[in-house]
Design an enzyme around this catalytic site. Structure first.
Site, PDB file in Angstrom:
ATOM      1  N   GLU A 194     -33.756  88.496  99.711  1.00 29.17           N
ATOM      2  CA  GLU A 194     -32.745  87.595  99.141  1.00 29.17           C
ATOM      3  C   GLU A 194     -31.746  88.322  98.243  1.00 29.17           C
ATOM      4  O   GLU A 194     -30.545  88.076  98.297  1.00 29.17           O
ATOM      5  CB  GLU A 194     -33.412  86.463  98.349  1.00 29.17           C
ATOM      6  CG  GLU A 194     -34.035  85.382  99.223  1.00 29.17           C
ATOM      7  CD  GLU A 194     -35.452  85.717  99.650  1.00 29.17           C
ATOM      8  OE1 GLU A 194     -35.977  86.775  99.220  1.00 29.17           O
ATOM      9  OE2 GLU A 194     -36.044  84.929 100.415  1.00 29.17           O
ATOM     10  N   HIS A 263     -42.419  76.089  95.247  1.00 35.55           N
ATOM     11  CA  HIS A 263     -41.479  75.716  96.308  1.00 35.55           C
ATOM     12  C   HIS A 263     -40.801  74.372  96.046  1.00 35.55           C
ATOM     13  O   HIS A 263     -40.263  73.762  96.962  1.00 35.55           O
ATOM     14  CB  HIS A 263     -42.206  75.639  97.663  1.00 35.55           C
ATOM     15  CG  HIS A 263     -42.571  76.968  98.230  1.00 35.55           C
ATOM     16  ND1 HIS A 263     -43.583  77.727  97.705  1.00 35.55           N
ATOM     17  CD2 HIS A 263     -42.049  77.684  99.261  1.00 35.55           C
ATOM     18  CE1 HIS A 263     -43.676  78.855  98.399  1.00 35.55           C
ATOM     19  NE2 HIS A 263     -42.767  78.855  99.338  1.00 35.55           N
TER      20      HIS A 263
END
Lengths: 460, 340
Positions: A194, A263
């Site tokens: 990322e 998450h």
């Protein structure tokens, strides 16, 4: 010409120091880069190097002297075509009148107070026209895909990159068929990096492209935070407007279902904190499409927050490739009289449910879909509060330093006299999101809590 | 640029190892390096006078790296680096006045005084900054290469980083993607032996930093970064490799900074002998100066003339940087967002 050597500042905060040792004596040749003296500060002893060439003519401040103020002349160097004696005699032994103005200890005078405008120019979003043409019903997932595809057809510089966006067709199937239509040059699968691919997107944007960077979820974008904040958001300002970074970072945000704390975070307030970023969090399918298209065309870095639980929702979307929704405009999705709800993303649905429940009890709630979190459409909220005199902010994320806290402050500043009750906040509970089904439900905002918060502002 | 193997010449043992170079090019290298050296000395002096604030990372000692590399690139190739960036900007052809005025935080600076030493850019010269976070410029430079490949414009990206950046995750992520996608990026490691006060030996488990590309199949090698001719030759070959579409390449420049990490660093982590030995035996500017004189390319008078020109440029830059007014207070609010 005689050159005065001034007491140097050797750190951002140094105002005085001690001359620990002179390395040159009168008569010595001086070359640029030669060490003239050792200067002792409260932090360290550092060497002072010569910048000018010539002959060392005279020591004004002898070694061992303490508390020598920065910029005081401490020695004299004779220029190349000058005798040492002339130079030594010519030099004034007092501080130069033309002392630099950037003195650390300069007092702040009233006259010197900055005359800057007290606030930035407020950008007013272009007026939004109500859509009167035909519509097609589609899922939010499809609306996003169509927005990307249309903009990629329109502008060759637009491309999509991220994990699983190409061959897998999107981890949440948002990018279906894009690889087939645009090919691997413009729809690019990245490794799980990322930070790296966010930075590659930033560099590509600075070099003239229009990247759409998909994060599989915003939870993973924390890896990329430095590139998003330090590189994307600040570059235009740091470059005096010379460099720009037109990039869209997008992906699902907030809690999905039973995926636990790492998450399930809601990030609106994190990014909304940063000048230079625009933050968008739509709810309806039409807004997902219209706002994503506006985001892709915008010259600034955009944080586009989606929600996994909304992807499958089917709603009518204007049937036109030039349908844009302006960034920075909220929308009243349900008019009311007694209390105002502000909400964004999935929380708009909860606000609507709560408004329906309140209607049965004779309470009329106005629901504002914020749509853009930064720049925030404060004007629309203020106008609503002027009418209802009560406000409840809904937000899936934590209350602490959240969007509700910001809205409360803005309303206190701009509509204090119109409030008949303290601003209410309904947020996710102040805990990492738990896994157990019952605990997860308790941690997230519930319709009943919204109803209760609305009633509290009405003292009922 | 034209670099061929130097013809063997009597009385010079290392002749065959030293690449030949056109006299005019060598003289230009001397001039460009001297400009950086004098500019940085002046910046250091102005820092000492309180005219420059904050962090100020000087490039003194490392001039051969950027000057040699810039001798090998062409207009439109992107250049991006870390916060030790003044030399890169000058070598890219940016105006010394605008750079110095940014250091003093004035209106005439490249960023109108809003960026400072570490944050300057030039779209005209394809210079993409000046970045303050160690390693952050590496994905950005890789992204510039991505854009070049996307546009198929034949340009490359030259991305500089220090030895300290080699241990950042995003650098390795970038290496992987650059190799995976065969991006036209030349990575230049400026190994000056110390990441602030920590030596490479104490920070990196493997010391051959160019070898960090090996797991990804990126070729690379070490170069004597104190020799501008060696740098120029290595860069020319690497640039050709990268431009031909073979993917990224890594050059590790063995270099040395004479000054501290930033102005406020007393540099106690290394000995004075070490610094003096580098200055006396390996100074990049002295090396070229000696060769210019030995080879009879130029004489003392000509060198003096160049010195004078440089001094005038630097003096003019320093004056401009002090005369240029501070930014208008209204600048506080500009350039946060671009008009949609």
């Amino acid at each position: 010409m005689a050159i005065e050597v001034l007491m140097p500042a050797l750190s951002p905060t140094m105002t005085e120091g001690k001359i620990a040792k002179w390395h040159k004596a009168p008569g010595d040749k001086v070359k640029a880069g030669d060490i003239l003296a050792e200067i002792e500060t409260d932090k360290a002893t550092m060497e002072m190097e010569a910048v000018d060439e010539g002959t060392f003519a005279k020591i004004i401040v002898p070694e061992g002297t303490e508390h020598v103020a920065v910029n005081l002349p401490i020695a004299v160097i004779a220029g190349e075509d000058e005798s040492v004696d002339d130079a030594a005699n010519a030099a004034p032994a007092k501080p130069r009148a033309a002392a630099p103005k950037a003195e650390a200890e300069a007092p702040v005078s009233v006259e010197a107070a900055p005359t800057a405008p007290a606030a930035p120019r407020r950008e007013t979003a272009p007026a939004e026209q109500e859509w009167t043409g035909g519509s097609v019903t589609m899922t939010i997932r499809e609306a996003l895909r169509d927005a990307i595809a249309e903009e990629m057809r329109r502008d060759e510089n637009v491309f999509l990159m991220g994990e699983e966006v190409a061959e897998y067709q999107g981890a949440y199937k948002v990018s279906q068929n894009l690889l087939q239509e645009f090919g691997e040059r413009r729809v690019i699968d990245t490794p799980i990096s990322e930070h790296g691919f966010a930075g590659i997107g930033v560099g590509a944007a600075m070099a003239g492209l229009r990247p759409i960077v998909e994060f599989m979820t915003w939870n993973f974008a924390m890896q990329a935070m430095d590139q998003i904040i330090n590189s994307a958001a600040k570059t235009r300002y740091m470059s005096g407007g010379q460099m720009q970074c037109p990039i869209v970072f997008r992906g699902p945000n907030g809690a999905a279902s039973r995926v636990a704390a790492q998450h399930s975070q809601e990030y609106a307030s994190w990014y909304a904190h940063v000048p230079g970023l625009k933050v968008i969090a739509p709810c309806s399918a039409a807004d997902h499409k219209g706002l994503l298209k506006s985001a892709i065309r915008d010259p600034n870095p955009i944080i586009f927050l989606e929600n996994e639980l909304l992807y499958g929702t089917s709603e009518p979307v204007p049937d036109a490739t030039d349908y844009l929704v302006p960034i920075g405009k909220a929308r009243i999705v349900r008019p009311g009289e007694h209390v105002t709800f502000t909400a964004f993303s999935r929380m708009v649905h909860l606000a609507m449910e709560a408004a329906e429940a309140l209607q049965a009890e004779g309470i009329s709630a106005e629901v504002i879909d914020l749509r853009t979190i930064r720049p925030l459409d404060v004007e629309t909220i203020v106008r609503s509060v002027q009418k209802t005199n009560r406000l409840v902010s809904l937000e899936e994320g934590w209350a602490y330093s959240g969007i509700g806290a910001e809205i409360s402050a803005q309303i206190m500043e701009q509509a204090f006299d119109y409030l008949d009750a303290p601003v209410g906040r309904v947020n996710g509970k102040d805990v990492p999101l738990p896994y157990a089904a019952n605990l997860e439900k308790l941690a997230l905002p519930q319709v009943a809590e919204i109803v209760a918060a609305a009633k509290a502002t009405l003292y009922r | 640029m034209a670099i061929a193997k130097r013809k063997p010449k009597s009385g010079r043992n290392d002749a065959s190892a030293v690449p030949d170079i056109e006299p005019a090019q060598l003289q230009k290298f001397y001039r460009d390096m001297l400009l950086i050296r004098r500019f940085e000395e002046k910046a250091g002096q102005m820092y000492g006078m309180g005219l420059i604030g904050g962090f100020c990372h000087l490039y003194i000692g490392e001039e051969a790296v950027i000057v040699g590399v810039m001798g090998a690139v062409e207009d439109g190739d992107g250049v991006v680096t870390s916060y030790r960036d003044h030399g890169h900007m000058l070598a890219c052809g940016m105006d010394p006045k605008g750079v110095m005025a940014e250091l003093t935080g004035r209106r005439g600076g490249y960023s109108h005084g809003k960026g400072g030493s570490m944050h300057m850019f030039s779209t005209e010269k394809s210079f993409y900054g000046g970045h303050g976070i160690v390693g952050a410029q590496v994905p950005i430079g890789t992204g510039i290469a991505f854009a070049n490949r996307y546009k198929n414009n034949g340009k490359i990206s030259v991305t500089f980083m220090g030895d300290g950046a080699m241990n950042q995750g995003q650098v390795n992520e970038s290496f992987n993607m650059a190799a995976l996608w065969k991006l036209p990026v030349l990575y230049i490691i400026e190994n000056n032996k110390y990441g602030m006060g920590t030596s490479v030996m104490r920070a990196s488990a493997s010391h051959d930093l160019f070898g960090r590309g090996a797991p990804f199949g990126i070729p690379g090698h070490q170069v004597d970064g104190m020799s501008v001719v060696a740098v120029a030759q290595a860069a020319a070959e690497a640039v050709e490799y990268v431009r031909s579409g073979k993917g990224p390449y890594i050059l590790e420049m063995q270099t040395y900074r004479y000054r501290g990490h930033s102005m406020s660093d007393p540099a106690k982590y290394r000995s004075k002998d070490e610094v003096n030995r580098m200055r006396q035996e390996h100074d990049p500017i002295d090396q070229v100066k000696n060769r210019l004189l030995e080879d009879g390319i130029t004489d003392e008078a000509k060198l003096k003339d160049i010195d004078k020109q440089i001094k005038d440029i630097v003096t003019a830059a320093a004056e401009f940087a002090q005369d240029s007014p501070e930014p208008d207070p209204s600048e506080l609010w500009t350039d946060v967002y671009g008009e949609a």
